[in-house]
Scaffold this active site. Sequence first.
Site, PDB file in Angstrom:
ATOM      1  N   HIS A  57     142.969  27.995  -5.417  1.00  0.00           N
ATOM      2  CA  HIS A  57     144.393  27.857  -5.151  1.00  0.00           C
ATOM      3  C   HIS A  57     145.084  29.212  -5.031  1.00  0.00           C
ATOM      4  CE1 HIS A  57     148.348  25.786  -5.428  1.00  0.00           C
ATOM      5  NE2 HIS A  57     148.708  26.897  -6.033  1.00  0.00           N
ATOM      6  N   HIS A  95     151.236  20.144  -3.273  1.00  0.00           N
ATOM      7  CA  HIS A  95     151.074  19.722  -4.667  1.00  0.00           C
ATOM      8  C   HIS A  95     150.289  18.414  -4.668  1.00  0.00           C
ATOM      9  CE1 HIS A  95     153.173  21.182  -8.551  1.00  0.00           C
ATOM     10  NE2 HIS A  95     152.558  22.188  -7.961  1.00  0.00           N
TER      11      HIS A  95
END
Length: 749
Positions: A42, A88
């Site tokens: 990420h 998300h």
Amino acid sequence: MSEPVHRALGLTDDEAAEIESILGREPNHLELAMYAVMWSEHCSYKSSRIHLKRLPTEAPWVLVGPGENAGVIDVGDGIAAAIRIESHNHPSAIEPYQGAATGAGGILRDIFTMGARPIALMDPLRFGPLDDPRSRWIAEGVVSGISGYGNSVGVPTVGGETVFDATYTGNPLVNVLCLGLLPADRLVLGAATGEGNLAVLLGSTTGRDGIGGVSVLASAGFGDEDADAEKRPSVQVGDPFEEKRLIEACLALLDAGLVVGIQDLGGAGLTCATSETASRGHAGMDVDVAAVPRREPGMEAFEVMTSESQERMLAIVEPGSLDEVLEICDRWEVRASVVGTVTAGPDRSDGGRLRIVDPDGTLGDAGVLADIPAASLHDAAPLYDRPQRPPEGFDLDARIGPSSGEVPESNDPGADLVAMLCDTSWVWRQYDHQLFVNTVVGPGADATLLRLRDPLSGADTGRGLALTTDGNHRWCAVDPRVGTALVVAEAMANLACVGAHALALVNCLNFGNPEHPEVMWQLSEAIDGMADACEAFGIPVVGGNVSLYNESQGTDIDPSPVVGLLGMVDELVRRPPGPRLVAGGRLVVIGPPPQRELAGSRFAYDRGHRGGGLPALDFGLHAEVARTVAGLVNSGLLAGVHDVAEGGVGLALAEMAVHSGEGFSAARIDDAVDLFSEAPSRIVVCVEPEQLTTVLNVCESAGVPTTRIGVAGGDRLMVKGLVDVALEEATVAWRDRLPNALGHGTTQG
């Protein structure tokens, strides 16, 4: 025998060895935890960075490109626009309300970190099928989370997409885009400079919510309910009212010139903010971990440094400005604490290092708890050129996938068309999309259109900013390179429908497990397709996000690159007509005749056909079609306009009909292939009879083909020899499909 600490934290043996080489010693637990979150997929993009370098990122109007918190472009009149898109996905699969809410909160901070006031949010969303109970639960929670956060913080959600498909069962995609405006001379970067300057933590206290969130959630798929439940504490918890105060306090600090640099605490929390600001400023930083305000007792240093508690910013402040900073923060009821000091840069033997200290042993051992070269956390993560392999049977030369046989013919094209209709206003009616009174065209049209106002005075510039988000997993599952280029082209067409030309693109690249060679091939091909289109159209890519490990029960999602495209209307004098029909209006398709190809189409996909070759895209012709349509929109010559994409010209006409309450009668559409082909560069327009000759002449002068296909009016949707459906039947199906499946907007997160 217990698992080594580095493996438990998600680091490989080779990565652990590299860390030991960087430090010249064995790292302690805190240092390993910091590397684990910063070297996660990420934060570090370790599987994608070598590919992302192929995207075009420069143009004269680009002020800040990829690598900062948001891309920034010059839009004239001394105004700059900041734009960013994020995902998300994994938090929203576990805890839909908070996962989506904190996604909105995080993207807002990315924007005001640059010195911009957020003015608009968009939410491209993808869920499992409507007949799956868990997918419905996720969808309701996500929509409620976005509306609860965005409405409360006071930033309008002005558009997006909502897609339901089996490929997203168990692994939704929750992408959020934010646009902000700032005076071009107020641009602030996230860099820590000036030896002796102070690192001031602004906003919320630090808790255990979200500890290690990026490494826990973004490095594995889903499917085991017990394992998913164990991940729930890794989902952050948001407070939109704290965010609103934080926005106002930070912009006030920037207006007063009291901030040297500023950075939000997103993925990896304080570790990310301190290491990135120090690295960008070619400096070091000493961080007093005990000075960080905590909301829970007994927190350890690694918890404080890796917590992703929301609504926090790190500001770099000169010591002489501290009192003014504290005064402004107090005025906005925002907590402010000095937690660190900028140290010398790498030209000094004691500089360029991030040191975590606890002078009094408040959290455990006193002294220096971690001592790491700041840049090694920020930009020294390993780069992986992972193996790639196209799917079996894919012909790279012909760009044709394995055949699924002929696409089954339609027994009832009218019923097939009605089955595709779905109004998504159940989603966007839960959002406030008229805040700031900027919204000229809101959700439900091809693109959003906002008045461009001066961010300080509020004066109307007479110009407009247009926004669209687009993706198509069906195209990209057939051919990720051509499919992604088609997605960029569709976004351009959407902007043209509101009279805008493209300025800049951001992307959210949602893919499966990068350890699977086919997934890495999909990602690499999609990036090349985006580069092909952006270079051909002259669109710079100014930022983006890569979300990997999107898989459920061992099955990767279809490749799902999503693009956000920002455009400009140079002279905003009228509201675009939108996707509507007027009685007696002539129906014209602007663009080339449809290619006789259904590969990648909604029609083919619904019948289990996923192979073949996608329709070809002529970049030059497409650009001319978009330019011509934008000009026609701005000249007021069109009564209605809608691009041809999912569902082909059939669905475009049907959507125009149900939006406006007018039927149509069409011809020159030979069969279901013509009706449902999603070939690019085509836009349906409705033209008043007295304007028809002018519109056709404009197109002819531009070298753009046109096809007259019918007349608007009546109470039926008719395509000669193919479709004859009552307008009321189509409208009911379109209007009721989503509310009947998901309820009526009353959800609990």
